[in-house]
Design an enzyme around this catalytic site. Structure first.
Site, mmCIF file in Angstrom:
data_model
loop_
_atom_site.group_PDB
_atom_site.id
_atom_site.type_symbol
_atom_site.label_atom_id
_atom_site.label_comp_id
_atom_site.label_asym_id
_atom_site.label_seq_id
_atom_site.Cartn_x
_atom_site.Cartn_y
_atom_site.Cartn_z
ATOM 1 N N CYS A 125 -9.215 -31.380 -11.213
ATOM 2 C CA CYS A 125 -9.140 -32.852 -11.179
ATOM 3 C C CYS A 125 -9.729 -33.457 -9.908
ATOM 4 O O CYS A 125 -9.928 -34.662 -9.835
ATOM 5 C CB CYS A 125 -7.702 -33.308 -11.384
ATOM 6 S SG CYS A 125 -7.048 -32.773 -12.966
ATOM 7 N N HIS A 272 -6.401 -40.287 -8.525
ATOM 8 C CA HIS A 272 -6.540 -39.504 -9.767
ATOM 9 C C HIS A 272 -5.494 -39.980 -10.776
ATOM 10 O O HIS A 272 -4.290 -39.993 -10.487
ATOM 11 C CB HIS A 272 -6.369 -38.020 -9.453
ATOM 12 C CG HIS A 272 -6.220 -37.178 -10.671
ATOM 13 N ND1 HIS A 272 -7.032 -37.327 -11.775
ATOM 14 C CD2 HIS A 272 -5.349 -36.189 -10.978
ATOM 15 C CE1 HIS A 272 -6.671 -36.460 -12.694
ATOM 16 N NE2 HIS A 272 -5.641 -35.757 -12.247
ATOM 17 N N ASN A 302 -4.901 -38.850 -18.605
ATOM 18 C CA ASN A 302 -5.452 -38.048 -17.516
ATOM 19 C C ASN A 302 -6.756 -37.409 -18.017
ATOM 20 O O ASN A 302 -6.728 -36.538 -18.878
ATOM 21 C CB ASN A 302 -4.427 -36.974 -17.128
ATOM 22 C CG ASN A 302 -4.895 -36.095 -15.981
ATOM 23 O OD1 ASN A 302 -6.062 -36.104 -15.616
ATOM 24 N ND2 ASN A 302 -3.976 -35.322 -15.430
#
Ligand code: UT7
Length: 370
Positions: A125, A272, A302
């Site tokens: 990520c 994030h 996500n």
């Protein structure tokens, strides 16, 4: 680790000249995710604990490379012909089209970029920000003039639809930024960066099979065959949560200090998009007020490495900030990895695009020998 600061008088910085994004068309609500996996959870739990209401999923016909090609082409088209064509393509992804070769060269080929260097970068990520740090350094060293940083993920291929701990969290997407060398005063300038890793936490976020420790399928290597679960993404959520808050806060503080900004001077904070509660915890600890926190987790979930540039492109398309506004990006992911960057809000056009399915084999241009 904060990147070495520039020599006095060195004002040269990577500058964002264009932004592109690509979301697959299929919208899947929390209720639909729950039904698909017969999950022991509720819409209220997912929205309350994560802030996620829906996500986009790519379906079997669309690959990571298809999402990446569309986002990258959108970024190139947004810039227009005045800026040099990309001379390097860097693709951040955890879900490449194949384990071998890297997906980036084919994306570059499909974009018509000729024989430019192209490579994948695996930082889960944190992938986009790792890519931004790398591309900035290559630009400032003169190794390239117009790098394209693409982040693309198709987590629907690795997430177990029957795992309530992860199935509701992830979505598929891609986003890209085009860069050139410019000045630290310009909108879009990437001012300072910070990045780091802690492999001591490598078991907290994993796909166990498909590598040299445990091959994906039944070749007789003597190592043993993976089970279904080994091929899926697994995350120890509660532990990851604590690491994410701690690392993104510390990395943000480091990069703000190097830049010489106080947290209250930040006008755009994009972290994030893993969990709204994590994002709020980081922003609260830093002291960035709620009105300056930007994101789109509610609608896309996500999207792993793609989440930061996707949120940036989304906010830029909505003109959420004035060009030049003080901006802080931060990310955390498997590895464990983390990275942050300060920049001046770009004055760059944004394009969104539909995924570009790869042409069938018989329509594909043969690569002739040089
Ligand atoms: O993108 C890479 C980085 N990823 C992240 O940063 C994600 C980090 N982790 C998270 O976002 C959160 O930890 C999760 C969303 C994964 C889980 O939320 P949480 O608030 O940390 O829940 P928890 O794991 O602490 O569990 C709290 C309770 C537990 O029940 P008890 O023990 O209190 O009775 C869990 O069993 O919630 C239960 N639970 C669930 N209940 C309904 C856990 N997952 C679910 C679920 N639905 N999906």
């Amino acid at each position: 680790m904060t990147s070495p600061s520039s020599a006095p008088g060195d004002r040269a910085r990577a500058v964002i000249t264009g932004l592109g994004s690509c979301l697959p068309p299929l919208v899947v609500t929390n209720t639909q995710v729950i039904a698909r996996g017969s999950l022991d959870t509720t819409d209220a739990w997912i929205t309350g604990r994560t802030g996620i209401h829906r996500r986009r999923l790519a379906g079997p016909a669309i690959s990571t490379g298809d999402l990446a090609t569309a986002a990258a082409r959108a970024a190139i088209d947004s810039v227009g012909p005045a800026v040099p064509r990309p001379d390097l393509l860097l693709l951040a992804t955890t879900t490449p089209d194949r384990p071998c070769p890297a997906t980036a060269p084919e994306v570059a080929h499909r974009l018509g970029l000729g024989t430019v260097p192209a490579f994948d970068l695996a930082a889960v990520c944190s992938g986009f920000l790792y890519g931004l740090v790398t591309a900035s350094a290559l630009l400032r060293s003169g190794t390239c003039r117009a790098p394209l940083v693409v982040a693309a993920e198709k987590y629907s291929t690795i997430v177990d639809p029957f795992d309530r701990d992860t199935a509701p969290l992830f979505g598929d997407a891609a986003a890209a930024v085009a860069l050139r060398l410019g000045d630290a005063d310009e909108p879009g300038a990437v001012l300072e960066t910070d990045w780091g890793s802690d492999g001591g936490g490598s078991d907290l976020i994993t796909v166990a099979a498909g590598g040299s420790r445990l091959p994906a399928t039944g070749i007789d290597t003597g190592i043993g065959a993976p089970g279904h679960g080994d091929r899926c993404f697994r995350m120890r959520g509660r532990q990851v949560y604590a690491h994410a808050v701690r690392r993104m806060t510390a990395s943000s503080e480091a990069v703000l200090a190097t830049t010489g900004w106080r947290p209250e001077e930040v006008r755009a904070f994009i972290g994030h998009q893993a969990n709204q509660r994590i994002l709020d915890a980081v922003a609260d600890r830093l002291g960035v007020p709620p009105r300056h926190r930007l994101g789109n987790i509610r609608d896309v979930g996500n999207t792993a490495g793609a989440s930061v540039p996707l949120a940036l492109a989304d906010a830029a398309a909505r003109h959420a900030c004035a060009p030049g506004a003080r901006t802080l990006l931060t990310a955390f992911g498997g590895g464990l990895t983390w990275a942050s960057a300060t920049l001046l809000w770009p004055d760059a056009p944004v394009r969104t695009a539909a995924p570009e399915p790869r042409p069938p084999l018989h329509d594909r241009q043969e690569v002739s020998p040089p």
